[in-house]
Scaffold this active site. Structure first.
Site, PDB file in Angstrom:
ATOM      1  N   SER A 185      59.610  59.906  65.652  1.00 15.83           N
ATOM      2  CA  SER A 185      59.393  61.320  65.679  1.00 15.83           C
ATOM      3  C   SER A 185      57.834  61.399  65.105  1.00 15.83           C
ATOM      4  CB  SER A 185      60.266  62.234  64.862  1.00 15.83           C
ATOM      5  OG  SER A 185      61.456  62.486  65.789  1.00 15.83           O
ATOM      6  N   GLU A 207      22.418  21.212  23.833  1.00 17.41           N
ATOM      7  CA  GLU A 207      22.327  20.505  24.730  1.00 17.41           C
ATOM      8  C   GLU A 207      21.085  19.656  24.671  1.00 17.41           C
ATOM      9  OE1 GLU A 207      24.772  19.606  26.884  1.00 17.41           O
ATOM     10  OE2 GLU A 207      26.189  20.821  25.839  1.00 17.41           O
TER      11      GLU A 207
END
Length: 842
Positions: free
Chosen positions: A399, A123
């Site tokens: 239950s 770059e």
């Protein structure tokens, strides 16, 4: 011919030179003017250039200072970790959450030198030499742009790219380019090269929603430590900024490899790598990491819970979580979470889809008993991030709530043990306003708490709660984390899980941890600690242990619930190869024609290590959407997930708390009770086989005109003579044995019936009163049971300790008056034999 005069000649002669002289002067003047003009122009150009430079630089500094927060702060992904077991194991990243951008920051000191070089070579090869703007590169770019008659090459440095990324748009205009350069100068003036490179690497876009070099390394290579990257991987990452989508190794591996080769060539040309290294790195073929196929969705239920807890417990809202780059360390067990999700992805564990294609839903939560930490959870089948999580959804527990509303409070009171006798015969409660039934429509008479829990009888827990009071059940439930509506739930139906608001899987798992952890409960939590991106701790979980119930209660409950998963219990499908306890639950339908099916089914259980709650049902129940598989389905899910999740761990056992006495079994049942009338003595002789020493016997009698039986005597012997009988009367008798050491009652004996002859008279010739008051004394050494230790209060008159049976109650059986068996009380035997059922007294 007239000759010209001297004047004329002179004139003519002068004219020419004059003309020449004038031309010479003009040429000299223009040259000097040109030089002077050039000098002036140069000076003016320099002045203008300097002015422009100053303006540019000042403008750059002005923009930078006005927007300094943009470069100093970023929107960064928050990482969530599972806390791996073992001190030497680092936490495992399980997810990341972010707002739009998956971004992670890294300090430049943690970036390997060759990775820096890969980006500089690609770059900005003169990055370490220029002052933010590379004039050579700009000149080269201008020539290229002129040749192509368009803005083809930008000539941007790394510093300029950072300026554009942070402060500007991506458009290519002269004004934007100038501003970019001005900011680049300012950046170079304010920051060091390493600081600029660090900010650049942390902000640049790498494709696949990865922002920053660290996020990219994880996405493309599954590596969190940048020092673990190889040269070819570094080059692949450096190749991405030019065109992230085009050169993505995930999307276009071939183009990525070509671009990588270019980067490697640049690195070699600039002396960063050797030819051998270049050749080797160029030849590698890319293979996506396994993590590339996984995403946050893998742990969506757990991650969503973590986000909710971060806000509720620590005040960190969702927007902050998505942008601040927090590190959240959790209690998740990755193995358990994966097993759970694999199980829920397997349709064989669930009933078939409804006729319209709708899937039955389910949720599961696993907690650590000792810490309250959430090991794993799932909010539904095909759960989507930030979706409807059923771990919070309140449903009717059936239950599975009996241990919380009825059995737990009874054990906590100290008046009951797992061997206490309960009544499963009464069918009407609350003054006749509530009449529940057992699932199989059969009653079972006198049963131990062990049997009632194992077989999930309905009448026994309701009978039990009625005697304790509904407030006892509500209070117990609220204490252990399954809160009830103190007003609307004030009724006996809570004993069977009939609740106003219901409970969630998360609440049920929390409540059961108290049973699993000797009555001690920790605050339910998923987050251990939270740090910022630099590792500074900003929040941490503080343990909040609380003894919510007695250790004895928890231990006795564990003994009861272990029976449920044994053969013959309703939860046998949940049994695994290690100690386990639990309770099934189901809620029946009230839709005509399909009443035999259920709305909700549950299994809540625990090992010594973990507690899990499993719920299954449809979000909306109607005639097309209901449960047909029963509570066996969540039991099987529990078994699958818990057995595989705990695989490899040492098997441990439930531990009896200190100070808790060993349970003593109740006396065995009496099945040979006999009673005969002896006319000569005008009495009834009742006999039965002795059960041995330290056993006392409560003898009950009921006359034909009495509604309930009354205890006649507490006897130390197995023979009693009842002389308080009346002629033309029929009596029924039964005996309840009691262990004098533990004060535990045994099962009620068989019931016998005796008719007193019509002409029967008492020895003095008079007829006895219809309801004589008999006050016999118990045999010497017999201590009556403590009223609090009995499941039913005694009726009638009881003798005083140390006394013996009444001497006028003495007779022997007569073959002519053989006893008639009463109703049987064996488990699961609901047959009536024609005799009157004797309910236990209120």
């Amino acid at each position: 011919m007239e000759k010209p005069t001297n004047k004329q000649s002179t004139t003519n002669t002068k004219t020419k030179p004059q003309g020449n002289k004038k031309g010479s002067k003009k040429k000299g003047f223009n040259f000097r003017k040109l030089i002077m003009g050039s000098i002036i122009a140069t000076i003016l150009a320099i002045i203008c250039a300097m002015a422009i430079y100053i303006v540019v630089i000042m403008n750059g500094f002005k923009i930078l200072e006005a927007n300094i927060d943009k470069i100093e702060t970023t929107s960064e992904s928050t990482l969530i970790y599972a806390q791996e077991e073992g001190k030497d194991k680092p936490p495992t990243e399980i997810s990341k959450i972010y707002k739009g951008e998956n971004r992670e920051s890294v300090n430049i000191k943690d970036v390997p030198e060759r990775l820096k070089q890969a980006f500089i070579a690609t770059e900005d090869r003169r990055f370490n030499e220029h002052s933010g703007v590379d004039l050579r590169a700009i000149g080269r770019a201008v020539v290229t742009d002129i040749i192509h008659m368009s803005a083809v090459e930008g000539g941007s440095t790394i510093t300029q790219q950072l300026a554009k990324n942070v402060f500007l748009s991506s458009e290519k205009t002269a004004f934007r380019k100038g501003t970019e350069m001005s900011i680049a100068f300012a950046l170079d003036e304010k920051y060091t090269k390493d600081e600029i490179l660090e900010r650049y690497l942390n902000r640049i876009f790498f494709g696949s929603n990865a922002y920053g070099i660290k996020a990219a390394a994880k996405v493309y290579f599954g590596k969190s430590n940048l020092n673990d990257l190889k040269v070819w991987e570094m080059a692949t990452l450096a190749a991405l900024p030019k065109a992230p989508t085009k050169y993505s190794p995930l999307a276009n591996p071939d183009l990525s490899k070509e671009r990588r080769a270019v980067v490697l060539k640049l690195m070699m040309d600039q002396g960063y790598i050797t030819e051998a290294e270049r050749a080797e790195a160029t030849a590698v073929d890319y293979v996506p990491p396994a993590a590339a196929s996984q995403g946050p969705k893998d742990y969506a239920s757990y991650v969503d819970y973590v986000m909710n807890e971060a806000e509720d417990m620590y005040g960190i809202n969702e927007d902050e979580l998505l942008t601040k780059g927090y590190r959240i360390y959790t209690t998740m067990n990755p193995k358990a979470q994966k097993v759970m999700e694999q199980t829920y992805a397997n349709p064989s564990f669930f009933q078939k889809d409804a006729s319209d294609g709708q899937k039955i839903q389910s949720a599961m939560v696993i907690m650590d008993n000792k810490t309250g930490g959430l090991m794993a959870m799932i909010g539904g089948r095909d759960y989507k991030a930030r979706g409807f999580s059923r771990v919070y959804s309140k449903r009717q527990p059936g239950s599975s709530f009996k241990p919380i509303a009825a059995y737990g409070p009874a054990l906590e009171s100290g008046n009951y043990t797992p061997y206490s006798m309960l009544d499963d015969t009464q069918t009407s409660f609350a003054n006749g306003t509530y009449s529940p039934r057992n699932y199989d429509r059969v009653t079972h008479g006198q049963v131990t708490m062990f049997e009632a829990v194992k077989k999930s009888y309905n009448l026994a827990p309701v009978w039990l709660l009625e005697r304790m009071g509904v407030n006892a059940g509500i209070s117990f439930a609220n204490k252990i984390g399954a809160p009830l509506n103190t007003q609307k739930d004030k009724n006996l139906s809570i004993a069977l899980g009939g609740l106003t608001d219901g409970v969630s899987p998360l609440q049920m798992a929390t409540a059961y941890t108290a049973f699993a952890n000797q009555g001690m409960q920790n605050k339910t939590h998923a987050i251990l600690r939270i740090t910022d991106a630099q590792g500074k701790e900003i929040a941490a979980y503080k343990a909040e242990k609380k003894q919510v119930i007695q250790p004895k209660t928890a231990y006795y409950m564990t003994l009861l619930l272990q029976g449920v998963v044994e053969p013959g219990g309703t939860g046998a499908k949940a049994k695994i190869n290690r100690p386990v306890a639990g309770k099934t639950g189901s809620t029946g339908l009230d839709i005509k024609g399909i009443e035999q099916y259920d709305r909700d089914v549950w299994f809540v259980g625990y090992t010594p290590e973990w507690t899990a709650a499993v719920w299954e049902g449809f979000d909306k129940v109607d005639s097309k959407h209901y449960v047909t598989v029963g509570s066996g389905s969540p039991s099987a899910i529990f078994k699958e997930v818990m057995s595989k999740s705990l695989e490899g761990r040492p098997v441990t056992n439930f531990v009896k708390p200190d100070g808790v006495p060993d349970l003593t079994e109740p006396p065995s049942g009496i099945t040979d009770l006999a009673a005969v009338y002896e006319p000569d003595k005008k009495s009834v002789k009742i006999t039965w086989a002795s059960l041995g020493e330290k056993i006392a016997y409560q003898l009950y009698r009921k006359g034909s005109k009495e509604t309930e039986p009354k205890m006649l005597i507490n006897s130390a012997t197995n023979v009693v003579n009842d002389t308080s009988v009346s002629s033309e009367e029929t009596y029924q008798y039964y005996v309840v044995p009691i262990n004098l050491d533990s004060n535990i009652e045994g099962v009620k004996s068989n019931v016998v019936s005796v008719e007193i002859p019509k002409d029967g008279t008492l020895p003095d010739g008079s007829k006895p009163s219809p309801n004589p008051g008999v006050s016999p004394s118990p045999s010497p050494g017999v201590t009556p049971p403590s009223p609090g230790a009995k499941p039913t209060p005694s009726m009638g008159n009881t003798g005083k300790p140390g006394a013996s049976p009444s001497p006028n109650v003495s007779s022997s059986p007569s073959p002519a008056n053989r006893p008639v068996d009463g109703p049987t009380d064996k488990p699961n035997d609901g047959k009536q034999d024609g005799q009157i059922i004797i309910p236990m007294p209120k």
